[in-house]
Design a protein around this motif. Structure first.
Motif, PDB file in Angstrom:
ATOM      1  N   ALA A 183       3.802  10.424  12.618  1.00  0.00           N
ATOM      2  CA  ALA A 183       3.605   9.867  11.270  1.00  0.00           C
ATOM      3  C   ALA A 183       3.586  10.976  10.229  1.00  0.00           C
ATOM      4  CB  ALA A 183       2.302   9.080  11.222  1.00  0.00           C
ATOM      5  N   THR A 184       3.970  10.626   9.010  1.00  0.00           N
ATOM      6  CA  THR A 184       3.855  11.574   7.898  1.00  0.00           C
ATOM      7  C   THR A 184       2.402  11.564   7.409  1.00  0.00           C
ATOM      8  OG1 THR A 184       4.290   9.945   6.162  1.00  0.00           O
ATOM      9  CG2 THR A 184       6.219  11.020   7.164  1.00  0.00           C
ATOM     10  N   PRO A 185       1.973  12.615   6.686  1.00  0.00           N
ATOM     11  CA  PRO A 185       0.620  12.578   6.103  1.00  0.00           C
ATOM     12  C   PRO A 185       0.391  11.317   5.274  1.00  0.00           C
ATOM     13  CG  PRO A 185       1.535  14.773   5.890  1.00  0.00           C
ATOM     14  CD  PRO A 185       2.643  13.920   6.444  1.00  0.00           C
ATOM     15  N   ALA A 186       1.400  10.919   4.482  1.00  0.00           N
ATOM     16  CA  ALA A 186       1.252   9.727   3.633  1.00  0.00           C
ATOM     17  C   ALA A 186       1.034   8.469   4.465  1.00  0.00           C
ATOM     18  CB  ALA A 186       2.490   9.558   2.742  1.00  0.00           C
ATOM     19  N   GLN A 187       1.729   8.356   5.598  1.00  0.00           N
ATOM     20  CA  GLN A 187       1.563   7.172   6.462  1.00  0.00           C
ATOM     21  C   GLN A 187       0.166   7.138   7.077  1.00  0.00           C
ATOM     22  OE1 GLN A 187       4.956   7.957   8.961  1.00  0.00           O
ATOM     23  NE2 GLN A 187       6.222   6.413   7.952  1.00  0.00           N
ATOM     24  N   ILE A 188      -0.349   8.308   7.446  1.00  0.00           N
ATOM     25  CA  ILE A 188      -1.695   8.371   8.032  1.00  0.00           C
ATOM     26  C   ILE A 188      -2.744   8.050   6.970  1.00  0.00           C
ATOM     27  CG2 ILE A 188      -3.413   9.891   9.100  1.00  0.00           C
ATOM     28  CD1 ILE A 188      -1.021  11.367  10.431  1.00  0.00           C
ATOM     29  N   LEU A 189      -2.576   8.631   5.783  1.00  0.00           N
ATOM     30  CA  LEU A 189      -3.511   8.330   4.693  1.00  0.00           C
ATOM     31  C   LEU A 189      -3.505   6.839   4.392  1.00  0.00           C
ATOM     32  CD1 LEU A 189      -5.464   9.251   2.454  1.00  0.00           C
ATOM     33  CD2 LEU A 189      -3.467   9.593   0.979  1.00  0.00           C
ATOM     34  N   GLN A 190      -2.323   6.230   4.357  1.00  0.00           N
ATOM     35  CA  GLN A 190      -2.223   4.788   4.116  1.00  0.00           C
ATOM     36  C   GLN A 190      -2.995   4.006   5.170  1.00  0.00           C
ATOM     37  OE1 GLN A 190       1.798   3.178   3.699  1.00  0.00           O
ATOM     38  NE2 GLN A 190       1.100   1.195   4.478  1.00  0.00           N
ATOM     39  N   TYR A 191      -2.844   4.390   6.443  1.00  0.00           N
ATOM     40  CA  TYR A 191      -3.548   3.708   7.537  1.00  0.00           C
ATOM     41  C   TYR A 191      -5.060   3.771   7.317  1.00  0.00           C
ATOM     42  CZ  TYR A 191      -5.494   2.701  12.110  1.00  0.00           C
ATOM     43  OH  TYR A 191      -6.235   2.157  13.122  1.00  0.00           O
ATOM     44  N   TYR A 197      -9.711  10.972  12.576  1.00  0.00           N
ATOM     45  CA  TYR A 197      -9.718  11.117  11.113  1.00  0.00           C
ATOM     46  C   TYR A 197     -10.120  12.550  10.736  1.00  0.00           C
ATOM     47  CZ  TYR A 197      -9.638   5.987  10.314  1.00  0.00           C
ATOM     48  OH  TYR A 197      -9.299   4.661  10.257  1.00  0.00           O
ATOM     49  N   ARG A 198     -11.111  13.076  11.476  1.00  0.00           N
ATOM     50  CA  ARG A 198     -11.621  14.430  11.189  1.00  0.00           C
ATOM     51  C   ARG A 198     -10.536  15.486  11.419  1.00  0.00           C
ATOM     52  NH1 ARG A 198     -16.743  16.264  10.634  1.00  0.00           N
ATOM     53  NH2 ARG A 198     -17.124  18.481  11.010  1.00  0.00           N
ATOM     54  N   GLU A 199      -9.798  15.330  12.521  1.00  0.00           N
ATOM     55  CA  GLU A 199      -8.715  16.287  12.821  1.00  0.00           C
ATOM     56  C   GLU A 199      -7.626  16.219  11.751  1.00  0.00           C
ATOM     57  OE1 GLU A 199      -8.734  16.499  17.711  1.00  0.00           O
ATOM     58  OE2 GLU A 199      -7.906  14.727  16.732  1.00  0.00           O
ATOM     59  N   PHE A 200      -7.332  15.007  11.294  1.00  0.00           N
ATOM     60  CA  PHE A 200      -6.323  14.844  10.238  1.00  0.00           C
ATOM     61  C   PHE A 200      -6.759  15.588   8.972  1.00  0.00           C
ATOM     62  CE2 PHE A 200      -4.991  12.235   6.473  1.00  0.00           C
ATOM     63  CZ  PHE A 200      -3.652  12.609   6.472  1.00  0.00           C
ATOM     64  N   THR A 201      -8.000  15.391   8.575  1.00  0.00           N
ATOM     65  CA  THR A 201      -8.516  16.066   7.371  1.00  0.00           C
ATOM     66  C   THR A 201      -8.451  17.589   7.533  1.00  0.00           C
ATOM     67  OG1 THR A 201      -9.963  14.179   6.948  1.00  0.00           O
ATOM     68  CG2 THR A 201     -10.518  16.234   5.818  1.00  0.00           C
ATOM     69  N   ILE A 210      -6.101   7.731  14.823  1.00  0.00           N
ATOM     70  CA  ILE A 210      -4.850   7.251  14.233  1.00  0.00           C
ATOM     71  C   ILE A 210      -3.937   6.748  15.346  1.00  0.00           C
ATOM     72  CG2 ILE A 210      -2.884   7.910  12.760  1.00  0.00           C
ATOM     73  CD1 ILE A 210      -5.606   8.473  11.429  1.00  0.00           C
ATOM     74  N   PRO A 211      -3.434   5.505  15.287  1.00  0.00           N
ATOM     75  CA  PRO A 211      -2.566   4.999  16.362  1.00  0.00           C
ATOM     76  C   PRO A 211      -1.072   5.274  16.139  1.00  0.00           C
ATOM     77  CG  PRO A 211      -3.120   3.217  14.871  1.00  0.00           C
ATOM     78  CD  PRO A 211      -3.762   4.447  14.311  1.00  0.00           C
ATOM     79  N   LEU A 212      -0.718   6.025  15.084  1.00  0.00           N
ATOM     80  CA  LEU A 212       0.686   6.162  14.691  1.00  0.00           C
ATOM     81  C   LEU A 212       1.344   7.386  15.322  1.00  0.00           C
ATOM     82  CD1 LEU A 212       0.066   5.611  10.848  1.00  0.00           C
ATOM     83  CD2 LEU A 212       0.564   3.853  12.549  1.00  0.00           C
ATOM     84  N   PRO A 217       0.808  -1.225   0.000  1.00  0.00           N
ATOM     85  CA  PRO A 217       0.000   0.000   0.000  1.00  0.00           C
ATOM     86  C   PRO A 217       0.841   1.275   0.000  1.00  0.00           C
ATOM     87  CG  PRO A 217      -0.797  -1.557   1.648  1.00  0.00           C
ATOM     88  CD  PRO A 217       0.500  -2.088   1.150  1.00  0.00           C
ATOM     89  N   ARG A 218       2.005   1.216   0.636  1.00  0.00           N
ATOM     90  CA  ARG A 218       2.866   2.416   0.685  1.00  0.00           C
ATOM     91  C   ARG A 218       3.258   2.864  -0.729  1.00  0.00           C
ATOM     92  NH1 ARG A 218       5.987   5.800   3.579  1.00  0.00           N
ATOM     93  NH2 ARG A 218       8.115   6.203   2.873  1.00  0.00           N
ATOM     94  N   ASN A 219       3.567   1.887  -1.590  1.00  0.00           N
ATOM     95  CA  ASN A 219       3.938   2.221  -2.964  1.00  0.00           C
ATOM     96  C   ASN A 219       2.783   2.882  -3.719  1.00  0.00           C
ATOM     97  OD1 ASN A 219       6.316   1.030  -2.308  1.00  0.00           O
ATOM     98  ND2 ASN A 219       6.180  -0.654  -3.751  1.00  0.00           N
ATOM     99  N   VAL A 220       1.564   2.482  -3.379  1.00  0.00           N
ATOM    100  CA  VAL A 220       0.387   3.072  -4.032  1.00  0.00           C
ATOM    101  C   VAL A 220       0.234   4.527  -3.591  1.00  0.00           C
ATOM    102  CG1 VAL A 220      -2.134   2.927  -4.275  1.00  0.00           C
ATOM    103  CG2 VAL A 220      -0.767   0.824  -4.199  1.00  0.00           C
ATOM    104  N   VAL A 221       0.386   4.767  -2.278  1.00  0.00           N
ATOM    105  CA  VAL A 221       0.209   6.119  -1.741  1.00  0.00           C
ATOM    106  C   VAL A 221       1.282   7.077  -2.275  1.00  0.00           C
ATOM    107  CG1 VAL A 221       0.208   7.500   0.389  1.00  0.00           C
ATOM    108  CG2 VAL A 221      -1.000   5.314   0.326  1.00  0.00           C
TER     109      VAL A 221
END
Length: 459
Positions: free
Chosen positions: A335-343, A282-286, A330-332, A179-183
């Protein structure tokens, strides 16, 4: 006396690879050793096979790594690409052949002279893409050249998707590989390709808005966006004079436009970490990516920012991912934005146990022969069985396995660091892959190029 094949790394793409070796183990006198950091994740039928030994192997443990390689006759590395060089250096020192499905790295190229000198075969790019794409394309290109034809256009697209019967989300997509490669797809510089003799450069922020469309008989419509560097294939395929050279990734129509929302928001960025990411909703991340407003909701701000209406399918796609949920967190840590989006995406897009994935590959080859222009369209569709035996694992793992056995049996013997573009490699491999349902359908179509009015449309 059995011959020992060492497979390092038993991740998502290895189910068919391991099955192939074990099915052939008695007649070919093979013993399979699997070295993995988490051996408990290897499925029971493989672990319990009498011709198989499973060992825990940390690739950073030099002594254990060298011991496992020393005791083998040939090594298959299914590790992430950046770890292959450690294995390659050991294989060279211990005189062992090596097979990987990854691109040839610069560190691997540095070993070329010594690998040849020792008569070793280091076969790379022998999975799906790269792999089956090389072999199937070269088979058609060589056939055209053997008749005296000149290649004018080469386009190639590949996608790991979800099969129609398991396609149950608005994105028409599920993860079938890392999934990381996709993100992170498309990052790290502009996409480069050639169209009608002109170099084209496509920056990341525009990548997902410039797409091509294809129809695959029986499977409907797909879109493709450009891979990062198509120009690498000029040298490999001998296409120095080609007018159009374009390689890309396939998705269902509408995916790229929707994915572009994440790119424009900044959610795919992997260059910095978010201090308080752990337990963020998730809402705070967005909301991190949106301007402050004392009155407007996160939903309203996002719709305004992306210029989408509430009855737009794009909005429905975002809602489906629960991006505005203030109860999911998010339990990370850091984390980078990409890592959170992947999660977040993995919660929605992972394959269920009985889900089937689908591989689609498409080549478009235009050529000139005796003053006339022609075109061949070729496509391949492979459907998986379930979450373990995926089409991705089949199309990546089987070419690796078949090549490994061919090297062991001295059917592939040209030494050096190589990719599967020679007839001695691709002909027998493509022939055997047919027996597993991996084959291309070819269609003769009019050659249109990119300027249909100026060329003849010969059949």
């Amino acid at each position: 006396m059995s011959r020992n094949i060492l497979v390092i790394g038993a991740g998502k793409s290895t189910s068919y690879l391991l099955d192939y070796f074990l099915e052939k183990s008695n007649e070919e006198q093979l013993h399979l050793t699997i070295g993995d950091l988490n051996p408990e994740s290897i499925y029971k039928a493989v672990k319990d096979h009498k011709n198989c030994t499973v060992i825990q192997l940390d690739i950073q443990n030099e002594a254990a790594r060298k011991k496992a390689i020393f005791e083998s006759d040939i090594v298959v590395s299914m590790l992430p690409a950046f770890l292959h060089s450690k294995v390659a250096v050991d294989c060279l020192a211990l005189n062992k052949h090596l097979v990987t499905a990854s691109y040839v790295s610069d560190s691997l190229k540095d070993l070329e002279a010594e690998v040849k000198k020792r008569g070793l075969v280091f076969m790379n790019e022998i999975g799906l893409d790269p792999g089956i794409d090389h072999m199937s394309a070269m088979q058609i290109i060589d056939r055209i050249r053997d008749k005296g034809g000149k290649i004018l256009l080469f386009e190639s697209f590949c996608g790991g998707l979800v099969a129609p019967e398991s396609d149950d989300n608005l994105w028409n997509y599920k993860f079938t590989w890392n999934p990381r490669n996709v993100v992170l797809a498309g990052q790290g510089g502009a996409a480069k390709f050639i169209q009608e003799g002109t170099y084209k450069y496509l920056p990341y922020h525009k990548l997902f808005r410039r797409t091509e469309f294809f129809d695959i008989e029986g499977y409907g419509r797909f879109e493709g966006y450009a891979n990062r560097n198509s120009l690498n294939y000029r040298e490999a395929y001998g296409l120095q004079d080609v007018l159009t050279l374009y390689r890309g990734t396939m998705r269902r129509v509408g995916f790229s436009k929707a994915w572009n929302m994440f790119v424009q928001l900044g959610m795919t960025d992997d260059s910095y970490t978010i201090e308080n990411s752990e337990n963020m909703s998730y809402r705070e991340f967005t909301n991190l990516f949106l301007p402050y407003s004392p009155t407007d909701s996160v939903e309203l701000k996002l719709r305004h920012y992306l210029k989408i209406d509430q009855d737009d399918i794009m909005w429905e796609k975002l809602l489906e991912l629960d991006l505005f949920n203030d109860q999911k967190s998010i339990p990370l840590k850091h984390a980078t934005p990409a890592q959170i989006l992947q999660y977040i995406l993995e919660k929605s897009w992972n394959l269920n146990d009985d889900d089937k994935d689908m591989i689609v590959m498409y080549h478009k080859i235009g050529y000139e022969l005796q003053g006339h222009k022609y075109q061949i369209d070729a496509n391949m569709v492979v459907i998986g069985e379930n979450r373990i035996h995926t089409a991705m694992a089949k199309t990546v793992g089987l070419p690796v396995a078949i090549a490994t056995l061919a090297i062991l049996n001295k059917k592939i013997s040209t030494p050096g660091i190589q990719i599967p573009i020679k007839k001695e490699v691709y002909q027998p491999l493509l022939e055997e892959l047919k027996s597993y349902g991996i084959h291309f359908k070819e269609y003769k179509v009019p050659y249109l190029g990119y300027n249909p009015d100026s060329v003849s449309n010969e059949d």
